[in-house]
Design a protein around this motif. Structure first.
Motif, PDB file in Angstrom:
ATOM      1  N   GLY A   1       0.805  -1.224   0.000  1.00  0.00           N
ATOM      2  CA  GLY A   1       0.000   0.000   0.000  1.00  0.00           C
ATOM      3  C   GLY A   1       0.837   1.273   0.000  1.00  0.00           C
TER       4      GLY A   1
ATOM      5  N   ALA B   1       4.041  14.094  -1.805  1.00  0.00           N
ATOM      6  CA  ALA B   1       3.952  14.521  -3.214  1.00  0.00           C
ATOM      7  C   ALA B   1       2.845  13.739  -3.918  1.00  0.00           C
ATOM      8  CB  ALA B   1       5.296  14.282  -3.907  1.00  0.00           C
TER       9      ALA B   1
ATOM     10  N   LYS C   1       4.057   1.409  -4.560  1.00  0.00           N
ATOM     11  CA  LYS C   1       5.018   0.842  -5.529  1.00  0.00           C
ATOM     12  C   LYS C   1       4.398   0.682  -6.910  1.00  0.00           C
ATOM     13  CE  LYS C   1       5.578  -2.946  -3.139  1.00  0.00           C
ATOM     14  NZ  LYS C   1       4.631  -2.656  -2.060  1.00  0.00           N
TER      15      LYS C   1
ATOM     16  N   THR D   1       1.592   1.878  -8.137  1.00  0.00           N
ATOM     17  CA  THR D   1       1.058   3.132  -8.684  1.00  0.00           C
ATOM     18  C   THR D   1       2.180   3.980  -9.285  1.00  0.00           C
ATOM     19  OG1 THR D   1      -0.705   3.086  -7.042  1.00  0.00           O
ATOM     20  CG2 THR D   1      -0.264   5.219  -8.087  1.00  0.00           C
TER      21      THR D   1
END
Ligand code: PPS
Ligand code: ADP
Length: 213
Positions: free
Chosen positions: A49, A192, A52, A54
């Motif tokens: 979650g 970010a 990684k 994405t």
């Protein structure tokens, strides 16, 4: 840092002493020159979650749009096929990473930019893959997301299951995660956007002369 024994050493050991390496007729250098960029392994590591998959896929899309030859090896997908026989014990995680390292090495030989999105929790295994590849090819991308953020995202509902005891050996809960000591790229997804994180990776590749923009 975890100290896990290599129980599968009979699998890991080289039993192919009578097999001779066949020299390919198209050399890696020729593929590199045809592709217009250097091959590299973007080795994403982080908690479940953390982001990684994405970030790896967002980077892959950016690189593909720049004309690069790329491929993503994703933990969830590879565990359905090639590594479908492996569980989440320490020994099986080690074998999982060893196989992925070997596959990544083949992709490098093919001249590709290969992204791997595996938790790869153990320092020793990430080092093993780094050592498998020529200098400068292994680029460790630490997807550094605090566990409470990963748990609040819980995109697959796995943290909930791990907390209730339905899943055992869950990374960060009852299975270890060794943080990278000096990753080439350190991405903080809680600070970010997805696009910002992906740009950080692409900027690194451009800065190092691996790809041109
Ligand atoms: N016990 C346990 N611990 C961690 N993760 C678990 C577990 N059981 C299932 N899953 C799901 O499997 C994905 C992790 O597989 P990996 O191959 O990346 O793991 S490892 O590198 O071998 O540790 C992981 O995918 P990501 O969430 O994308 O990381 C989970 O979806
Ligand atoms: N900056 C970000 N970078 C990556 N993922 C993010 C970010 N912000 C939010 N997310 C979300 O976090 C989740 C990460 O899931 P995933 O990529 O499957 O993680 P992993 O592959 O590490 O298990 C996704 O739902 C994604 O949309």
């Amino acid at each position: 840092m975890s100290d896990v024994p290599y129980k599968n050493i009979d699998v890991i050991g080289d039993k192919s002493s009578d097999v001779v390496w066949h020299q390919a007729s198209v050399l890696t250098e020729q593929r590199v020159s045809a592709n217009g960029h250097k091959p590299v392994v973007l080795w994403y590591t982080g908690l479940s979650g953390s982001g990684k998959s994405t970030v790896a896929n967002a980077v892959d899309k950016m690189l593909f749009d720049l004309g690069c030859k790329t491929y993503v090896l994703d933990g969830d997908n590879v565990r359905h096929g090639l590594n479908g026989d492996l569980s989440f014990t320490d020994v099986d995680r080690i074998e999982n990473i060893r196989r992925i390292g070997e596959v990544a090495k083949l992709f490098v030989d093919a001249g590709l930019i290969v992204s791997t999105a595996f938790i790869s929790p153990f320092l020793a295994d990430r080092q093993m893959v780094r050592d498998l590849l020529p200098n400068g090819i292994f680029v460790e991308v630490f997807i550094d997301t605090p566990i409470d953020v990963c748990e609040s995202r819980d995109p697959k509902g796995l943290y909930k299951k791990a907390r209730s005891g339905e899943i055992k050996n869950f990374t960060g809960i009852d299975s270890a995660y060794d943080m990278p000591l000096s990753p080439e790229i350190h991405v903080k997804t809680d600070l970010a956007s997805i696009e910002g994180c992906a740009s950080q990776v692409v900027d690194y590749l451009v800065e190092k002369g691996i790809v041109a923009r």
